[in-house]
Design an enzyme around this catalytic site. Sequence first.
Site, short mmCIF file in Angstrom:
data_model
loop_
_atom_site.label_atom_id
_atom_site.label_comp_id
_atom_site.label_asym_id
_atom_site.label_seq_id
_atom_site.Cartn_x
_atom_site.Cartn_y
_atom_site.Cartn_z
N TYR A 26 -10.84 -4.59 3.21
CA TYR A 26 -10.04 -4.10 4.14
C TYR A 26 -10.63 -3.98 5.53
O TYR A 26 -11.55 -2.96 5.50
CB TYR A 26 -9.25 -2.74 3.93
N ASP A 75 -6.08 9.43 9.42
CA ASP A 75 -4.66 9.01 10.12
C ASP A 75 -4.32 9.32 11.23
O ASP A 75 -4.56 10.60 11.61
CB ASP A 75 -3.67 9.36 9.23
N GLU A 108 0.98 -1.17 -0.12
CA GLU A 108 -0.02 0.01 0.00
C GLU A 108 0.99 1.15 0.13
O GLU A 108 1.68 1.36 0.81
CB GLU A 108 -0.71 -0.13 1.21
#
Length: 273
Positions: free
Chosen positions: A175, A60, A49
């Site tokens: 994911y 994040d 990734e």
Amino acid sequence: MSRLTPCLAALRAENHAAFVTFVTAGDPNHETSFEILMGLPGAGADIIELGMPFTDPSADGPAIDKAAQRAIKAGANMKKTLSMVTAFRAAGHETPIVLMGYFNPIYAYGIEKFCTDAATAGVDGLIVVDLPPEEDAELLEPANANNIDIVRLATPTSDDARLPAIVNGASGFVYYVAVAGVTGGKSASADDIGEAVNRIRKYTDLPVAVGFGIRTAEQAGAIAKHADAAVVGSAIVSLIENGIDADGTPKGDLVENVLNFTQTLANGVRSGR
């Protein structure tokens, strides 16, 4: 078909989980970042990734946020990110690459042009964390037309009413974000992850990758017992941060340390089954 499907199918046939690494393109600078990228396949990465640097990475945690800021300060942009993939492919690497990030840089680049250029560079998949399934048709269609998979995210709050919408139209893999919150947070228990993976598999035949919070080889191995892939990002990115001086200059052993750590994690994934 992208490289993701045959890669994951081959590993599944061998009863191995995939080891997925995350690094931010251009962190701490273009040259060092590319050197790390080139070394990841040899260090055991099955899928890479590659983060697309963005000024406001809302999903994040501090480690990946700071990595994006370092990359941008060093001159990173989407064209340079795609050029890294182009050069990676020109060197003969066939490891699947998934670009991960936010929709704004893709939109600013031009969605159809981005998908065309990404496919030409050798990108296999996209993870766009702020684009829900109800709103991703404008990206899904040109991406799929260029044999680029759209990887969707599931979370601990994705219930049985939500999961069908997540997997409908997804490709490559699903994911599973193992913990609520931002990247680099606490780890979920192996039992909780096992239950979540089994629940997702009721709705799709796609492989299920698990990430967020994996920092050690032992944790990676525990994930590999349940999931089709284990994803490690913040731990690797933090090691990059620790390998630069106060002025952002990479130390001489940065790349070696990152790749050695990556190999340790890969070994953990391999020993998980």
